[in-house]
Design an enzyme around this catalytic site. Structure first.
Site, PDB file in Angstrom:
ATOM      1  N   VAL A 124      46.149  42.164  42.174  1.00 17.46           N
ATOM      2  CA  VAL A 124      45.128  41.367  41.498  1.00 17.46           C
ATOM      3  C   VAL A 124      43.803  42.116  41.629  1.00 17.46           C
ATOM      4  CG1 VAL A 124      43.884  39.188  41.448  1.00 17.46           C
ATOM      5  CG2 VAL A 124      46.314  39.216  42.029  1.00 17.46           C
ATOM      6  N   CYS A 125      43.094  42.271  40.518  1.00 16.34           N
ATOM      7  CA  CYS A 125      41.750  42.830  40.547  1.00 16.34           C
ATOM      8  C   CYS A 125      41.762  44.228  41.192  1.00 16.34           C
ATOM      9  CB  CYS A 125      40.836  41.849  41.282  1.00 16.34           C
ATOM     10  SG  CYS A 125      39.063  42.148  41.160  1.00 16.34           S
ATOM     11  N   THR A 126      40.855  44.459  42.144  1.00 11.43           N
ATOM     12  CA  THR A 126      40.739  45.775  42.775  1.00 11.43           C
ATOM     13  C   THR A 126      41.848  46.047  43.777  1.00 11.43           C
ATOM     14  OG1 THR A 126      39.159  44.742  44.293  1.00 11.43           O
ATOM     15  CG2 THR A 126      38.259  46.027  42.460  1.00 11.43           C
TER      16      THR A 126
ATOM     17  N   THR B  89      42.567  46.897  36.179  1.00  6.58           N
ATOM     18  CA  THR B  89      41.849  46.334  37.308  1.00  6.58           C
ATOM     19  C   THR B  89      40.611  45.656  36.748  1.00  6.58           C
ATOM     20  OG1 THR B  89      40.946  46.803  39.519  1.00  6.58           O
ATOM     21  CG2 THR B  89      40.500  48.431  37.784  1.00  6.58           C
TER      22      THR B  89
END
Length: 324
Positions: free
Chosen positions: A108-110, A128
């Protein structure tokens, strides 16, 4: 199999929403009858609590080294602590170990930077958070990062954009595991109005917090935004910018993250999306005003970019406006 075992990996500096979107969505799937059910555990390297970006502490349920049985889904959370996590060799070793036996590996995300540092994204397409995409892509050139989609699936490896896109990612897990009907009910239970497809754009260029710093890129973006129905070929834009076509392409890729053609397509589609919600114009008229050859051309491009047709988009967003 009587359960789908899910491990969510955390570390100091995680974003709490990244974790909660995954675990709450899968819990909702269980309550609505997912079979086999999901069992979720939040794990850190030491087994101690993880300090979230917000300052809250999230207790771990298990140390990563103590996860001995194979897991179905391994999810690495994102957050401001992603760079330190990606530099932690012990954490990477545990992620690599668990990933080898997992049916699905995700970030998830970074959290994508942790998967990339572990070598799990090499040669793959991934995404990302749009605000960190250039930074992460520069650090891991073996990965084909695309900052636009909400989430990307490359075989058994899934990556997602920032924060609430974790919910879209997890709904996609539920759909892949149990079908679209259960995913729809879970989305309703989570009070998310519409399950967004992975290829929907993370961020509209009209609401980005920062404009490009490069003067030539700003000039081109302003010209495209102001004139969507005109000739916006790379040749024409290079003339507007006063540079060669090759140099223009290099500038836009470096400072805007996309080629001239993709930039023009995004501006035109977002202009069309705005017109769909704020006017009663026919789709064919909106197509002409935003640089598309016909209503059908707009419909095809719009569906590919946003995941729904122009008519559906208009209906959904007007309903939202009426309810707000």
């Amino acid at each position: 199999m009587h359960e789908r075992r899910v491990v969510v990996v955390g570390y100091d500096g995680i974003e709490l929403v990244d974790v909660a979107s995954v675990t709450s969505c899968l819990d909702m799937a269980n309550r609505l009858g997912a079979t086999p059910a999901y069992t979720c555990r939040f794990a850190t390297l030491s087994g101690g609590a993880a300090r979230c970006d917000s300052g809250l502490e999230l207790p771990s349920q298990i140390a990563l080294r103590d996860v001995l049985r194979p897991v179905h889904t391994l999810v690495v959370s994102g957050g401001l602590g992603h760079a330190a996590a990606a530099a932690d060799r012990d954490l990477l070793a545990q992620v690599q170990r668990l990933a080898r036996g997992a049916s699905r590996v995700a970030s998830v995300c970074t959290g994508a930077s942790v998967l990339a540092a572990a070598g799990l994204l090499d040669g793959r397409r991934a995404t990302t958070h749009w605000n960190y995409a250039a930074e992460v892509a520069a650090a891991y050139p073996a990965v084909r990062f695309d900052p636009a989609p909400i989430f990307v699936r490359d075989d058994r490896v899934w990556t997602s954009g920032g924060v609430t896109s974790a919910l879209d990612l997890t709904l996609a897990f539920v759909e892949a595991d149990h079908g679209a009907e259960l995913a729809r009910w879970v989305a309703m239970g989570m009070v998310t109005y519409l399950q967004r497809p992975g290829n929907q754009a993370q961020m509209s260029m009209f609401v980005r917090a920062r404009r490009p710093e490069h003067a030539v890129v700003r000039r081109v973006l302003d010209h495209v935004t102001a004139n969507p129905d005109t000739d916006l070929s790379t040749v024409r834009l290079a003339t507007v910018a006063g540079v060669s076509e090759r140099h223009l392409t290099r500038l836009l890729v470096t400072h805007a993250g996309q080629t001239p053609a993709r930039l023009v397509r995004q501006v035109r589609l977002e202009a069309a999306a705005t017109a769909l919600v704020t006017t009663d114009q026919a789709v064919s008229a909106i197509a002409k005003a935003t640089g598309f050859r016909s209503g059908e051309t707009l419909r095809q491009a719009f569906s590919a970019w946003f995941g729904i047709s122009p008519t559906q988009y208009r209906t959904v967003h007007r309903r939202r406006a009426e309810k707000s």
